[in-house]
Design an enzyme around this catalytic site. Sequence first.
Site, PDB file in Angstrom:
ATOM      1  N   GLY A  19      42.163 -98.656  11.015  1.00 30.71           N
ATOM      2  CA  GLY A  19      42.377 -97.051  10.743  1.00 30.71           C
ATOM      3  C   GLY A  19      41.278 -96.551  10.866  1.00 30.71           C
ATOM      4  O   GLY A  19      40.133 -96.966  11.382  1.00 30.71           O
ATOM      5  N   LYS A  39      40.881-105.888   4.027  1.00 28.93           N
ATOM      6  CA  LYS A  39      40.745-104.718   4.939  1.00 28.93           C
ATOM      7  C   LYS A  39      39.075-104.603   4.555  1.00 28.93           C
ATOM      8  O   LYS A  39      38.638-104.511   3.466  1.00 28.93           O
ATOM      9  CB  LYS A  39      41.257-103.609   3.991  1.00 28.93           C
ATOM     10  CG  LYS A  39      40.953-102.166   4.511  1.00 28.93           C
ATOM     11  CD  LYS A  39      42.073-101.167   4.310  1.00 28.93           C
ATOM     12  CE  LYS A  39      43.345-101.221   5.004  1.00 28.93           C
ATOM     13  NZ  LYS A  39      44.254-100.087   4.858  1.00 28.93           N
ATOM     14  N   ASP A 137      47.320 -90.024   0.719  1.00 29.95           N
ATOM     15  CA  ASP A 137      47.371 -90.276   1.933  1.00 29.95           C
ATOM     16  C   ASP A 137      48.674 -91.003   2.385  1.00 29.95           C
ATOM     17  O   ASP A 137      48.500 -92.062   3.132  1.00 29.95           O
ATOM     18  CB  ASP A 137      46.032 -91.170   2.353  1.00 29.95           C
ATOM     19  CG  ASP A 137      45.937 -91.029   3.765  1.00 29.95           C
ATOM     20  OD1 ASP A 137      46.379 -90.141   4.606  1.00 29.95           O
ATOM     21  OD2 ASP A 137      45.387 -91.875   4.599  1.00 29.95           O
TER      22      ASP A 137
END
Length: 653
Positions: A19, A39, A137
């Site tokens: 992302g 991540k 988000d």
Amino acid sequence: MIGKILSGRYEILEQIGGGGMALVYKAKCQLLDRFVAIKVLKDEFVNDDEFVRKFRRESQAAASLSHPNIVNIYDVGVENDGNNQIYYIVMEYIKGKTLKEIIKEKNKLSIENTLEYSYQIAGALENAHKNGIVHRDIKPHNIMITEDNRVKVTDFGIARAVTNSTVTTTSNVLGSVHYFSPEQARGGYTDEKSDIYSLGIVMYEMVTGQLPYQGESPITVALKHVQEDIKPPRELNSSIPVTFENIILKCVQKRQADRYSNITELIKDIKRVEDNIGDFSMEDTNNYDSHTKIIPAINVEDVDTMKKTKDIKQVKKPKKKDSGGKMVFLGILLAFLLATSIFFGYFRLKNFFVAGDLITVPDLRGKQEEVAKKEVEDLGLQFKVVARVKNSEFKAGEVISQNEDPDSKVKKDYPIEVTISEGDNLVKVPNVVNKPLAEAESMLNDEGLKVDLQYENSDTVPENTVIRQEPNSGESVETGTRITLIISQGEEVKSVIMPKYTGKNIEEVKKDIVKLGLVVGEVREEPNDNLEKGIVIWQSYNQGTTLETKTAVDLYVSSGPIGDTDNDNGDNDDNNESGNKESPITFTLTLHQDREETRIKIIRIQEGISKIVHEKTYKADEGIVTLTLQGKKGSQFEVYYDDMYQDTIPKNE
């Protein structure tokens, strides 16, 4: 990254996503033997110290969430890789697709699927909001759908770490802008209602297959969120129930106060539509009393037609020509009297029928926020802070204005919106995160601020260092405001009970020591007549001893039978050179008679070197044991019974 092992346990296998802020990898946890998702923060954000601090703080906060529709966070860490640092989050590995991928595949989702996904997403947000975490988000890219059709919301708490320096014009950020709330687009105050707005956009996209706002740049899209009204979804998909359209439109209101007051109310409405999905004619009348609605205008021509039709049906009676004027005057007079009676009668009857349902709005101006909030909520009304502004007439925390005048009448649960004063003598809170406590206190005191301290354990922040602060840095507060500092106490100290490792294989023992949270210390090999190679013959802490985690445990391990190693291991060469040869030494030891067996271990201390020269278990009925060992002049022998020290015997002195 492929093939790297983070924290000594997470082996990176393959990249599975990415992302705007991070890349996502599939990894294998070697300790727990399971797959995880990791991540890893992109390099361009690693150099932004403020972002990294927020990233770690918010990720640790999100790790406290536990809900079936939220991806679990297992670990947060940093790894040194040469001159670079790798910041990462270890998460639950999900087999499935993102909601964005599913929308692209199906063009748009069915009403049933949209409601089901919306209900689960809202449930995840409800859990986060109750724990004081706002996502900020929400978008289909951050929502996973598992193979068994379960929603898993990701990236909780991470979006909050984004600073202005992270906003770029990449396609990834553009994807987020499509779901921004107006207050986010303006850079204003965000709260739980910002998540509600973004969820409304996601519901809109699911059920129509389209995004409500499009533009050539992120700024263009953001401006549309602020300025343009949304196109009703039923104009794009007529099969959407009116009730569901009303839910979506309420979620995406420009003003935060016009949206659902909390996510729980939204969940109730979604559930209501799910339960009545077959009745598409059902209208949502819950909001008619609280918000202005567009009511279709009455067509004047239709009224005239109705009047003419009614007149045709009436039987006309012949009237005298000279009485027409009187009849008109009389009609006007009667109409006036009737209207007057209705007007005054309304206000009398109104109090009779509805006064019991209305609540008198109190005067909140000049009252402290907490006092005003309690007074409003005790009356059964909602308390909403819509703005906080600098003001010289009111002290910090006092109510400046309210949307409903004092003594006016409103219904139960009506929102009373207020503006709160921030005072006039304001200072900006300095950033003291990761500062030593003494330095942090000095910085805050220099600004005229007071300090409250709270303590908690941390695996990443050194002891007596600020983990986080409340309020955050950069916020404007009045001098004398108390700033809460959360101070690290270092790693949490836990206690473990020392097991018995003697007689076990050294490799198994090492694994068990690490699993307990202890540390493998010095491992020394010593010959032993009774135990094969690789078997533990001594441990530095006895079985049953209470130890703190991170304590080092030393071990002696058998290298096999002693044989003639004492005489043939090269020591004699040194003896010949030094003129100090080893000679036999005889020991006479009495065994314990209060136990069936006694294990005798003898450690020789010779020329500063300790070495196990004898270890064997004897039966009590042997009574006295005579041993002959080798030693140089000046050597000493420590005698242990069952690992308990007994005596030191000096010889050859």
